[in-house]
Design a protein around this motif. Structure first.
Motif, PDB file in Angstrom:
ATOM      1  N   ASP A   1      -6.580   5.674   2.386  1.00 29.67           N
ATOM      2  CA  ASP A   1      -5.556   5.508   2.771  1.00 29.67           C
ATOM      3  C   ASP A   1      -4.076   6.438   1.556  1.00 29.67           C
ATOM      4  O   ASP A   1      -3.524   6.136   1.266  1.00 29.67           O
ATOM      5  N   SER A   2      -4.460   7.501   1.666  1.00 30.94           N
ATOM      6  CA  SER A   2      -3.652   8.371   0.574  1.00 30.94           C
ATOM      7  C   SER A   2      -3.564   9.761   0.759  1.00 30.94           C
ATOM      8  O   SER A   2      -5.041  10.100   1.551  1.00 30.94           O
ATOM      9  N   ASP A   3      -3.258  10.781   0.776  1.00 30.74           N
ATOM     10  CA  ASP A   3      -3.195  11.515   0.769  1.00 30.74           C
ATOM     11  C   ASP A   3      -3.718  13.028   0.108  1.00 30.74           C
ATOM     12  O   ASP A   3      -3.968  14.489   0.290  1.00 30.74           O
ATOM     13  N   TYR A   4      -4.615  12.183  -1.207  1.00 32.76           N
ATOM     14  CA  TYR A   4      -4.406  12.383  -1.626  1.00 32.76           C
ATOM     15  C   TYR A   4      -6.459  12.105  -1.681  1.00 32.76           C
ATOM     16  O   TYR A   4      -7.019  10.922  -1.566  1.00 32.76           O
ATOM     17  N   GLY A   5      -7.400  12.630  -2.658  1.00 37.30           N
ATOM     18  CA  GLY A   5      -8.906  12.581  -3.014  1.00 37.30           C
ATOM     19  C   GLY A   5      -9.588  13.205  -3.826  1.00 37.30           C
ATOM     20  O   GLY A   5     -10.474  13.780  -3.561  1.00 37.30           O
ATOM     21  N   LEU A   6      -8.811  13.009  -5.111  1.00 39.06           N
ATOM     22  CA  LEU A   6      -9.352  14.138  -6.486  1.00 39.06           C
ATOM     23  C   LEU A   6     -10.589  13.273  -7.221  1.00 39.06           C
ATOM     24  O   LEU A   6     -11.354  14.238  -6.914  1.00 39.06           O
TER      25      LEU A   6
ATOM     26  N   GLN B   1       1.197  -1.050   0.430  1.00 40.55           N
ATOM     27  CA  GLN B   1      -0.084   0.180   0.265  1.00 40.55           C
ATOM     28  C   GLN B   1       1.325   1.293  -0.005  1.00 40.55           C
ATOM     29  O   GLN B   1       0.471   2.731  -0.605  1.00 40.55           O
ATOM     30  N   SER B   2       2.021   1.446   0.554  1.00 40.58           N
ATOM     31  CA  SER B   2       3.098   1.944   0.439  1.00 40.58           C
ATOM     32  C   SER B   2       3.930   3.155  -0.539  1.00 40.58           C
ATOM     33  O   SER B   2       4.080   3.496  -0.924  1.00 40.58           O
ATOM     34  N   LEU B   3       3.046   1.868  -1.856  1.00 40.64           N
ATOM     35  CA  LEU B   3       3.911   2.779  -2.910  1.00 40.64           C
ATOM     36  C   LEU B   3       3.564   3.508  -3.790  1.00 40.64           C
ATOM     37  O   LEU B   3       2.799   3.928  -3.186  1.00 40.64           O
ATOM     38  N   PRO B   4       4.762   4.631  -4.431  1.00 38.18           N
ATOM     39  CA  PRO B   4       4.146   5.856  -4.611  1.00 38.18           C
ATOM     40  C   PRO B   4       2.984   5.712  -5.874  1.00 38.18           C
ATOM     41  O   PRO B   4       2.318   6.759  -5.623  1.00 38.18           O
ATOM     42  N   ILE B   5       3.230   4.773  -6.488  1.00 37.83           N
ATOM     43  CA  ILE B   5       1.827   4.770  -7.534  1.00 37.83           C
ATOM     44  C   ILE B   5       0.739   4.478  -7.071  1.00 37.83           C
ATOM     45  O   ILE B   5      -0.623   5.307  -7.185  1.00 37.83           O
ATOM     46  N   ILE B   6       0.168   3.987  -5.511  1.00 39.62           N
ATOM     47  CA  ILE B   6      -0.423   4.104  -4.439  1.00 39.62           C
ATOM     48  C   ILE B   6      -0.851   5.257  -4.239  1.00 39.62           C
ATOM     49  O   ILE B   6      -2.095   5.964  -4.222  1.00 39.62           O
ATOM     50  N   GLN B   7       0.265   5.888  -3.736  1.00 42.28           N
ATOM     51  CA  GLN B   7       0.213   6.797  -2.290  1.00 42.28           C
ATOM     52  C   GLN B   7       0.269   7.989  -3.330  1.00 42.28           C
ATOM     53  O   GLN B   7      -0.533   9.435  -2.441  1.00 42.28           O
ATOM     54  N   GLN B   8       0.530   8.470  -4.253  1.00 51.19           N
ATOM     55  CA  GLN B   8       1.050   9.584  -4.776  1.00 51.19           C
ATOM     56  C   GLN B   8      -0.258  10.007  -6.177  1.00 51.19           C
ATOM     57  O   GLN B   8      -1.193   9.008  -6.930  1.00 51.19           O
ATOM     58  N   GLU B   9      -0.514  11.358  -6.179  1.00 56.43           N
ATOM     59  CA  GLU B   9      -1.960  11.168  -7.580  1.00 56.43           C
ATOM     60  C   GLU B   9      -1.588  11.093  -8.437  1.00 56.43           C
ATOM     61  O   GLU B   9      -0.101  12.444  -9.472  1.00 56.43           O
ATOM     62  N   THR B  10      -0.932  10.243  -8.952  1.00 55.99           N
ATOM     63  CA  THR B  10      -0.656   9.561 -10.065  1.00 55.99           C
ATOM     64  C   THR B  10      -1.732  10.358 -11.563  1.00 55.99           C
ATOM     65  O   THR B  10      -2.712  10.032 -11.332  1.00 55.99           O
ATOM     66  N   PHE B  11      -0.784  10.721 -12.317  1.00 56.16           N
ATOM     67  CA  PHE B  11      -2.111  10.919 -13.828  1.00 56.16           C
ATOM     68  C   PHE B  11      -1.298  10.752 -15.034  1.00 56.16           C
ATOM     69  O   PHE B  11      -0.071  10.185 -14.827  1.00 56.16           O
ATOM     70  N   GLY B  12      -2.681  10.233 -15.773  1.00 52.18           N
ATOM     71  CA  GLY B  12      -2.074   9.789 -17.642  1.00 52.18           C
ATOM     72  C   GLY B  12      -2.948   8.304 -17.268  1.00 52.18           C
ATOM     73  O   GLY B  12      -4.071   8.377 -16.323  1.00 52.18           O
ATOM     74  N   PRO B  13      -3.051   7.863 -18.524  1.00 46.70           N
ATOM     75  CA  PRO B  13      -3.957   5.962 -18.766  1.00 46.70           C
ATOM     76  C   PRO B  13      -2.797   5.292 -17.517  1.00 46.70           C
ATOM     77  O   PRO B  13      -2.288   4.976 -17.967  1.00 46.70           O
ATOM     78  N   VAL B  14      -2.982   5.688 -16.647  1.00 45.91           N
ATOM     79  CA  VAL B  14      -2.360   4.488 -15.545  1.00 45.91           C
ATOM     80  C   VAL B  14      -3.418   4.177 -14.259  1.00 45.91           C
ATOM     81  O   VAL B  14      -4.609   4.488 -14.230  1.00 45.91           O
ATOM     82  N   LEU B  15      -3.658   2.685 -14.028  1.00 48.89           N
ATOM     83  CA  LEU B  15      -4.788   1.947 -13.658  1.00 48.89           C
ATOM     84  C   LEU B  15      -3.762   1.281 -12.941  1.00 48.89           C
ATOM     85  O   LEU B  15      -2.798   0.174 -12.956  1.00 48.89           O
TER      86      LEU B  15
END
Length: 110
Positions: free
Chosen positions: A35-40, A4-18
Motif C-alpha cells: 500500500d504505497s506508491d513506492y517499492g524499492l 497507514q497514510s502517514l508520510p513516513i509510511i507512504q513516502q520513500e524514506t531513507f536513513g536509519p529509520v524503522l
C-alpha cells in the motif's frame, strides 16, 4: 492507533529509520507492504521455510531480502517497482541503459 497514510509510511524514506506495523495475518502484512506508491526493497523475516518465498512473490518490491537486509550482489539486477528506481543497476539489465536502438528500414528504391 495506526495510520497507514502517514508520510513516513507512504513516502520513500531513507536513513536509519524503522516503522513498525502490526498485522493479524500474512495477507494483511502483504497488503500493508504494498500500500504505497513506492517499492524499492523489502525484507521478510521468518523461521518458516516456505512463508518467506510465498510472501516475496506477492511483494511489489524490486529487491526482497529473506532473513537479511541490504545485501547487494553486483551480478544481480537491482532496482525498484512503481515510483522507486527508474532502470536497473548491476547485472545484465543494467546494460540496457547504455544501448540505443535504431530501426532502419531499407527498400529497393523502385
Amino acid at each position: 492507533m495506526t495510520d497507514q497514510s502517514l508520510p513516513i509510511i507512504q513516502q520513500e524514506t531513507f536513513g536509519p529509520v524503522l516503522t513498525l506495523q502490526v498485522f493479524d495475518d500474512e495477507a494483511e502484512a502483504v497488503a500493508l507492504a504494498n500500500d504505497s506508491d513506492y517499492g524499492l526493497a523489502a525484507s521478510v523475516w521468518s523461521s518458516d521455510v516456505d512463508q518467506p518465498l510465498r510472501v516475496a512473490k506477492q511483494l511489489q518490491a524490486g529487491t526482497v531480502w529473506i532473513n537479511n537486509w541490504a545485501v547487494v550482489h553486483d551480478e544481480f539486477e537491482e532496482g525498484g517497482y512503481k515510483q522507486s528506481g527508474v532502470g536497473r543497476l548491476n547485472g545484465f539489465a543494467a546494460v540496457e541503459d547504455f544501448v540505443e536502438y535504431k530501426h532502419v528500414s531499407f527498400g529497393s528504391g523502385h
